[in-house]
Scaffold this motif. Structure first.
Motif, PDB file in Angstrom:
ATOM      1  N   ASP A  42      -1.199   8.797   2.083  1.00  0.00           N
ATOM      2  CA  ASP A  42      -2.569   8.605   1.606  1.00  0.00           C
ATOM      3  C   ASP A  42      -2.601   8.213   0.135  1.00  0.00           C
ATOM      4  OD1 ASP A  42      -3.458   9.220   4.102  1.00  0.00           O
ATOM      5  OD2 ASP A  42      -4.065  11.282   3.636  1.00  0.00           O
ATOM      6  N   ALA A  43      -1.643   8.724  -0.649  1.00  0.00           N
ATOM      7  CA  ALA A  43      -1.597   8.402  -2.075  1.00  0.00           C
ATOM      8  C   ALA A  43      -0.875   7.085  -2.353  1.00  0.00           C
ATOM      9  CB  ALA A  43      -0.904   9.531  -2.836  1.00  0.00           C
ATOM     10  N   SER A  74       0.828  -1.209   0.000  1.00  0.00           N
ATOM     11  CA  SER A  74       0.000   0.000   0.000  1.00  0.00           C
ATOM     12  C   SER A  74       0.859   1.255   0.000  1.00  0.00           C
ATOM     13  CB  SER A  74      -0.917   0.005   1.230  1.00  0.00           C
ATOM     14  OG  SER A  74      -1.791  -1.106   1.212  1.00  0.00           O
ATOM     15  N   TYR A  75       1.965   1.234   0.732  1.00  0.00           N
ATOM     16  CA  TYR A  75       2.826   2.408   0.804  1.00  0.00           C
ATOM     17  C   TYR A  75       3.480   2.712  -0.541  1.00  0.00           C
ATOM     18  CZ  TYR A  75       2.784   3.243   5.872  1.00  0.00           C
ATOM     19  OH  TYR A  75       2.429   3.585   7.143  1.00  0.00           O
ATOM     20  N   LEU A  76       3.698   1.657  -1.347  1.00  0.00           N
ATOM     21  CA  LEU A  76       4.401   1.838  -2.616  1.00  0.00           C
ATOM     22  C   LEU A  76       3.488   1.649  -3.826  1.00  0.00           C
ATOM     23  CD1 LEU A  76       7.758   0.010  -1.772  1.00  0.00           C
ATOM     24  CD2 LEU A  76       7.334   2.469  -1.878  1.00  0.00           C
ATOM     25  N   ASP A  77       2.168   1.617  -3.591  1.00  0.00           N
ATOM     26  CA  ASP A  77       1.182   1.535  -4.671  1.00  0.00           C
ATOM     27  C   ASP A  77       1.464   0.340  -5.585  1.00  0.00           C
ATOM     28  OD1 ASP A  77      -1.037   2.255  -6.139  1.00  0.00           O
ATOM     29  OD2 ASP A  77       0.060   3.636  -7.446  1.00  0.00           O
ATOM     30  N   VAL A  78       1.540  -0.850  -4.964  1.00  0.00           N
ATOM     31  CA  VAL A  78       1.886  -2.072  -5.692  1.00  0.00           C
ATOM     32  C   VAL A  78       0.755  -3.079  -5.572  1.00  0.00           C
ATOM     33  CG1 VAL A  78       3.417  -4.080  -5.705  1.00  0.00           C
ATOM     34  CG2 VAL A  78       4.367  -1.786  -5.447  1.00  0.00           C
ATOM     35  N   GLN A  79       0.437  -3.740  -6.684  1.00  0.00           N
ATOM     36  CA  GLN A  79      -0.470  -4.884  -6.680  1.00  0.00           C
ATOM     37  C   GLN A  79       0.265  -6.043  -7.339  1.00  0.00           C
ATOM     38  OE1 GLN A  79      -4.142  -3.772  -8.574  1.00  0.00           O
ATOM     39  NE2 GLN A  79      -4.841  -2.550  -6.829  1.00  0.00           N
TER      40      GLN A  79
END
Length: 419
Positions: free
Chosen positions: A361-362, A195-200
Motif C-alpha cells: 500500500d505504501a 507503483s511497487y517501488l514508489d517511482v515516478q
C-alpha cells in the motif's frame, strides 16, 4: 585443427545441400545441424558453458530460419558469442541486405543457390577472422566470464498471482548479492513496478522501441537508477503505448540489457503478446507463477501448452513457482508438476498477505521486513535459481537455499538433465 561449422537451417533439402558442400571444403568439420533459432542458441550456450574452445568457429544461418528472424538471431549470436563468426545464406544479395546483415554482426553473406567457390571463399575468410579473435581473447582469459548476462522472465498463470512482487524481490536479491541487475516491466499496459517501488519517471521501455541501434548512452537515458541500486526500465504510463513495443524491439532491448547487466529480470505479466513472447523465448530462466487453486493451475497449464504450440518454450524448459502455498491445500506442488509437465521450484512462497499489505500500500515493497516469510522465501528462490553471487544474509527461516552456490548447482543440474 579443422574449422567447425554449425548450420542453422530449417528446410530439410537446404540442410542436405549445405552439409554436402561443407563436407567437401578442405579443413572443415560440419557439426550436426540445428533446425531453428532456439536450438542454435541452446547449443551455443551449452558449448560455451564448457569452454570457448568447444564453440564452432562458424555458424551458418539460413534466411528462413525461425521462429526468430535471421537478422535478429545473428544479432543475438554476435552479442552473446563474440568469438563465433556468422554467415548468412540468402537469396537477396542486395546492398541493402548486405549492410543490414553487417550491422547485425554477420561476418559474411553467401547468395542462394549455393556455389562451391563462393561458399569456400567466405568460409575461409570468416575462419581466419574467428581464429584471430580467439587468439586475441585468449590473452584476457575466458571471454564469456562477463559477456552476456542471465535473463529471467516472470509470468503469471493469470492476473493477481504475484508475478510482479516475485520479479521485484528476485531482482533485489540478485542486486544485494553483488550482481549488477536490471528490472524490466514488460507488462506493457498494466505494469505496476513503478507503483511497487514508489517511482515516478517519464521514460519507459516504449521510448526504446523505435531505436534500431541501442547504444549504452541511449539505454542509460531510458533506465531509472533506484535507491536500492536496481536499474529500472518501466512500462509506459499510457497503456496504449505498449503497442509500440514489438517483438523485434524486445529482442533488441533485451540484448542491449544483457550486454550491460549480469542479471536481467523481466516482469511479463499474465497476458501473452508478441513482446512478452519474445522475452520468454530469449530467457535463460522462464518462471511461471501460479497459486494452488484450480483456476490458476488451469491457467498455468494453458500458458505452457500455448508456449509449446507457438514454439516459444517447451514445457520442460519452464519452471513453475507456487505462490500463496499452505500445507493444508489440496493442490500441492507435486500435483502441479504432473498437470503442467514442467519443473516446479523447490522453494514455495507462503500465503502471508498481512506481511505484505503495508509495504504494498505504501509502494515500498523493497523495504519489506526481513522477518517476512514471503521475503525469506523469494530470496531463497533466488538462491535456488542461481541468481546470487554470494550469500546475502537471507533472514533466518527463509527459503530452502540461502546462498548462490548450492542453488546454482542444483538448477544447473536440472537443466543438464533436461538436455
Amino acid at each position: 585443427m579443422p574449422t567447425r561449422i554449425l548450420a542453422a537451417v530449417g528446410d530439410a533439402d537446404a540442410v542436405r545441400s549445405l552439409v554436402t558442400l561443407l563436407s567437401q571444403l578442405p579443413g572443415t568439420e560440419p557439426l550436426p545441424p540445428v533446425a531453428d533459432s532456439t536450438q542454435l542458441v541452446d547449443t551455443l550456450t551449452r558449448l560455451a558453458a564448457e569452454s570457448v574452445d568447444e564453440l564452432p568457429e562458424i555458424v551458418v544461418v539460413h534466411e528462413r530460419i525461425g521462429p526468430v528472424p535471421a537478422l535478429e538471431l545473428i544479432r543475438e549470436v554476435a552479442l552473446r558469442f563474440p568469438a563465433v563468426g556468422v554467415i548468412l545464406l540468402t537469396s537477396d544479395a542486395s546492398p541493402g541486405l548486405f549492410s543490414a546483415a553487417m550491422d547485425s554482426g554477420a561476418r559474411g553473406l553467401v547468395s542462394l543457390p549455393l556455389s562451391y567457390e563462393e561458399l569456400a571463399g567466405r568460409v575461409q575468410t570468416v575462419a581466419q577472422w574467428a581464429a584471430g579473435v580467439r587468439r586475441h581473447l585468449g590473452h584476457g582469459g575466458d571471454p564469456f566470464t562477463g559477456v552476456g548476462g542471465r535473463v529471467v522472465t516472470v509470468s503469471g498463470a493469470k492476473g493477481g498471482v504475484g508475478a510482479t512482487l516475485a520479479a521485484v524481490h528476485l531482482a533485489l536479491a540478485a542486486q544485494s548479492s553483488g550482481h549488477s541487475t536490471a528490472l524490466v516491466d514488460m507488462d506493457l499496459q498494466t505494469g505496476d513496478i513503478a507503483s511497487y517501488l514508489d517511482v515516478q519517471f517519464r521514460r519507459s521501455v516504449a521510448d526504446l522501441a523505435a531505436i534500431t541501434d541501442i547504444s549504452p548512452r541511449v539505454l542509460a537515458d531510458a533506465v531509472f537508477r533506484h535507491d536500492t541500486g536496481l536499474a529500472l526500465l518501466l512500462a509506459p504510463g499510457e497503456g496504449e503505448r505498449g503497442e509500440e513495443v514489438t517483438d523485434r524491439a524486445v529482442r533488441q532491448i533485451v540484448s542491449a540489457l544483457r550486454s550491460r547487466y549480469e542479471i536481467v529480470v523481466l516482469d511479463c505479466g499474465a497476458q501473452m503478446n508478441g513482446a512478452s513472447a519474445a522475452a520468454v523465448e530469449m530467457a535463460d530462466v522462464a518462471l511461471l507463477l501460479t497459486t494452488p487453486d484450480v483456476i490458476a493451475v488451469r491457467g498455468a497449464k494453458r500458458a505452457v501448452r500455448m508456449w509449446d504450440r507457438l514454439q516459444i518454450r517447451k514445457a520442460e524448459e519452464t519452471t513453475v513457482v507456487v505462490n500463496r502455498h499452505t500445507r493444508g491445500t489440496e493442490i500441492q506442488p507435486s500435483l502441479i508438476r504432473k498437470i503442467t509437465k514442467t519443473m516446479v521450484a523447490g522453494t514455495v512462497i507462503p500465503a502471508a498477505f498481512k506481511e505484505l499489505q503495508g509495504a504494498v500500500d505504501a509502494g515500498r515493497v523493497h523495504e519489506l521486513d526481513n522477518r517476512s516469510t514471503v521475503k525469506q522465501a523469494l530470496w531463497g528462490l533466488a538462491g535456488e535459481l542461481g541468481l546470487l553471487k554470494a550469500p546475502v544474509g537471507v533472514p533466518r527461516g527463509g527459503g530452502r537455499l540461502r546462498g548462490g552456490d548450492r542453488g546454482s548447482v542444483s538448477f544447473r543440474r536440472r537443466r543438464e538433465a533436461r538436455r
